[in-house]
Design an enzyme around this catalytic site. Sequence first.
Site, short mmCIF file in Angstrom:
data_model
loop_
_atom_site.label_atom_id
_atom_site.label_comp_id
_atom_site.label_asym_id
_atom_site.label_seq_id
_atom_site.Cartn_x
_atom_site.Cartn_y
_atom_site.Cartn_z
N ASP A 13 0.80 -1.17 0.00
CA ASP A 13 -0.02 -0.12 -0.07
C ASP A 13 0.91 1.12 -0.18
OD1 ASP A 13 -1.90 1.64 0.22
OD2 ASP A 13 -2.57 1.50 2.29
N LYS A 18 -5.94 6.00 -2.71
CA LYS A 18 -6.41 7.19 -1.91
C LYS A 18 -6.12 8.37 -3.06
CE LYS A 18 -5.95 5.60 2.69
NZ LYS A 18 -5.11 5.04 3.53
N ASN A 40 -1.28 -11.93 -8.22
CA ASN A 40 -1.60 -11.86 -6.54
C ASN A 40 -2.34 -10.62 -6.20
OD1 ASN A 40 -0.50 -14.24 -6.19
ND2 ASN A 40 1.61 -13.50 -5.81
N HIS A 43 -8.16 -6.67 -6.40
CA HIS A 43 -8.94 -5.20 -6.15
C HIS A 43 -10.13 -5.57 -6.69
CE1 HIS A 43 -4.90 -3.65 -5.20
NE2 HIS A 43 -4.41 -4.20 -6.21
#
Length: 55
Positions: A13, A18, A40, A43
């Site tokens: 992340d 964001k 992998n 989302h």
Amino acid sequence: MTCSVLVGGGWGDEGKGKCITYLCHNDKPNIIARAGVGPNAGHSVEFNGEKYGLR
């Protein structure tokens, strides 16, 4: 036509989601694309009240 590109070079992340959310709310883009998703990466995208899982 202007174009915004967000690139992340790290794993995990980095806050890209964001940043994209912020840009979408402010710039109101017509097209949003995602590329380079690894095997992998799991989302989801929500559009018009429907949630779609991406892999």
